[in-house]
Write a protein that holds these residues in place. Structure first.
Motif, short mmCIF file in Angstrom:
data_model
loop_
_atom_site.label_atom_id
_atom_site.label_comp_id
_atom_site.label_asym_id
_atom_site.label_seq_id
_atom_site.Cartn_x
_atom_site.Cartn_y
_atom_site.Cartn_z
N ALA A 87 0.87 -1.07 -0.19
CA ALA A 87 -0.08 0.38 -0.06
C ALA A 87 0.72 1.63 0.09
CB ALA A 87 -0.74 0.02 1.32
N ASP A 88 1.91 1.13 0.41
CA ASP A 88 2.98 2.30 0.73
C ASP A 88 3.70 2.69 -0.98
OD1 ASP A 88 1.73 3.10 3.89
OD2 ASP A 88 4.36 1.75 4.14
N MET A 89 4.21 1.41 -0.96
CA MET A 89 3.89 1.72 -2.62
C MET A 89 3.83 2.54 -3.46
SD MET A 89 6.37 -2.02 -2.79
CE MET A 89 7.16 -1.45 -3.86
N SER A 117 -6.18 -15.33 5.33
CA SER A 117 -6.36 -14.50 4.83
C SER A 117 -6.49 -12.83 5.57
CB SER A 117 -7.89 -14.43 4.22
OG SER A 117 -7.84 -15.95 3.70
N VAL A 118 -6.03 -11.70 4.63
CA VAL A 118 -5.71 -10.65 4.57
C VAL A 118 -6.76 -9.69 3.88
CG1 VAL A 118 -5.05 -8.07 5.09
CG2 VAL A 118 -3.91 -10.87 6.20
N THR A 119 -7.87 -8.87 3.79
CA THR A 119 -7.57 -8.31 2.79
C THR A 119 -7.62 -6.83 3.62
OG1 THR A 119 -10.04 -9.34 2.39
CG2 THR A 119 -10.23 -7.28 1.38
N MET A 120 -8.07 -5.41 1.99
CA MET A 120 -7.06 -4.21 2.91
C MET A 120 -8.29 -3.78 2.06
SD MET A 120 -3.45 -2.85 3.36
CE MET A 120 -3.30 -3.94 4.83
N ILE A 126 -6.66 -5.03 -1.90
CA ILE A 126 -5.28 -5.87 -1.92
C ILE A 126 -5.28 -6.57 -0.92
CG2 ILE A 126 -2.45 -6.45 -1.69
CD1 ILE A 126 -2.26 -2.79 -1.19
N THR A 127 -5.62 -8.62 -1.22
CA THR A 127 -5.49 -9.03 -0.99
C THR A 127 -4.23 -9.71 -0.83
OG1 THR A 127 -7.19 -9.88 -2.93
CG2 THR A 127 -8.53 -8.57 -1.41
N VAL A 128 -5.10 -10.99 0.52
CA VAL A 128 -3.50 -11.69 0.53
C VAL A 128 -4.33 -13.62 0.55
CG1 VAL A 128 -2.77 -11.36 2.12
CG2 VAL A 128 -1.46 -13.44 0.54
N HIS A 129 -4.10 -14.63 0.07
CA HIS A 129 -4.89 -15.59 0.58
C HIS A 129 -4.19 -16.37 0.77
CE1 HIS A 129 -9.31 -14.11 0.69
NE2 HIS A 129 -8.44 -13.43 -0.43
N THR A 130 -3.72 -17.47 1.60
CA THR A 130 -2.52 -18.62 1.98
C THR A 130 -3.71 -20.70 1.61
OG1 THR A 130 -2.21 -19.06 4.13
CG2 THR A 130 -0.67 -17.17 2.62
N ASP A 165 -3.64 -10.51 -4.79
CA ASP A 165 -3.90 -9.56 -5.73
C ASP A 165 -4.03 -8.38 -5.42
OD1 ASP A 165 -5.40 -11.60 -7.48
OD2 ASP A 165 -7.07 -11.58 -5.98
N VAL A 166 -3.61 -7.64 -6.25
CA VAL A 166 -4.07 -5.62 -5.93
C VAL A 166 -4.15 -5.18 -7.37
CG1 VAL A 166 -1.93 -4.19 -5.35
CG2 VAL A 166 -1.15 -5.72 -4.89
N SER A 167 -5.17 -4.61 -7.52
CA SER A 167 -5.94 -4.00 -7.98
C SER A 167 -6.05 -2.06 -8.10
CB SER A 167 -7.81 -4.24 -7.93
OG SER A 167 -7.96 -3.85 -9.01
N THR A 168 -5.44 -1.95 -8.66
CA THR A 168 -6.06 -0.14 -8.62
C THR A 168 -6.68 0.32 -9.64
OG1 THR A 168 -4.03 0.01 -9.86
CG2 THR A 168 -3.26 -0.24 -7.90
N CYS A 169 -7.05 1.91 -8.95
CA CYS A 169 -7.50 3.24 -9.91
C CYS A 169 -6.56 3.30 -10.36
CB CYS A 169 -8.73 3.12 -9.83
SG CYS A 169 -10.20 2.16 -9.93
#
Length: 269
Positions: free
Chosen positions: A61-63, A82-85, A120-124, A142-146
């Motif tokens: 997110a910082d990047m 799992s993490v969803t941001m 931004i999401t991650v699942h293991t 997954d990193v999704s941006t507009c």
């Protein structure tokens, strides 16, 4: 149609293109017994628990210059996390001239980019073969941006954040935006391959295959480690403890597992 670092297209309003990077990594281990398999899964769960994954996503997110609105995270029983941001536009320090260049992105640095809506999401997914033997760990990010920035600029950092035997990477640009004359733009940057966003020192370690659909702005790259050292796939011991026939059998099984994941099919069929 597309802008350059020095000559960009003037848009009508906000850049509405959605750019999505899907990064999937696989770690493979040979576990000879239930005890070894349980120890490997416990190790993976500790190494990539929800807290550590959250820290990785915060750096992503910082990047991309994102402000974190909400974080949902969960460690699962018996394994996985799992993490969803949810993120929104962050502070703009500088709009870099290299945002359109087809080149590897940086490792974590100061916030320099901006976007509007994103997630931004991650699942293991730790799992194992029913006959013991092979255990695998998969992480999907997954990193999704507009907006202007492509999430491909985070790929270098993501690769360095995980120990990876196999990588599959997808990038897609969806929707359209308009220039000031009303002309639709379905992509706003040049791209020929995801490989161009991977540093040369990383590419030298992997065999790589591209499957791209340029007219649909869909790009796919998969990667498999070139060098094979059996010690990297044993948990808690080295190949010196194995009799040569057993080492050969384990090598064959691990190599087949890697090939099946890489080529996306069961090799014995």
């Amino acid at each position: 149609m597309k802008g350059t670092p020095d000559q960009r297209v003037t848009l009508h309003g906000f850049n509405n293109l959605t750019k999505t990077l899907s990064y999937n990594m696989y770690d493979i281990c040979f576990t000879r017994s239930k005890e070894e398999r349980e120890a490997y899964i416990a190790y993976i769960d500790e190494q990539y628990n929800a807290d550590r994954l959250t820290a990785i996503l915060k750096q992503v997110a910082d990047m991309i210059g994102a402000h974190v609105l909400n974080i949902s995270k969960q460690d699962y029983v018996p394994q996985g996390a799992s993490v969803t941001m949810l993120v929104s536009e962050g502070p703009v320090v500088e709009v870099p001239t290299e945002s359109y260049e087809e080149s590897p992105g940086p490792l974590p640095e100061a916030v320099v980019l901006a976007l509007d809506k994103s997630h931004i999401t991650v699942h293991t997914y730790p799992e194992f073969h029913p006959d013991e033997g092979i255990s695998t760990f998969r992480a999907d990010i997954d990193v999704s941006t507009c907006g202007e920035i492509s999430p491909l600029k985070t790929l270098n950092f993501l690769i360095h954040s995980f120990d990876t035997d196999i990588m599959t990477i997808d990038y897609r640009v969806r929707g359209f935006t308009r220039d000031i004359s009303g002309h639709k733009l379905f992509i706003d940057h040049e791209i020929s391959s995801i490989q161009n966003y991977i540093p040369d020192e990383i590419k030298s370690l992997y065999d790589m295959i591209d499957v791209n659909v340029y007219q649909e702005n869909i790009f796919h790259t998969k990667c498999k480690l070139k060098k094979f050292d059996l010690n990297n796939y044993l948990f808690g011991y080295t190949k010196e403890r194995l009799a040569p026939p057993e080492a050969e059998e384990i090598t064959e099984r691990v190599r087949m597992e890697m090939d099946e994941i890489y080529y996306g099919k069961n090799m014995y069929d």
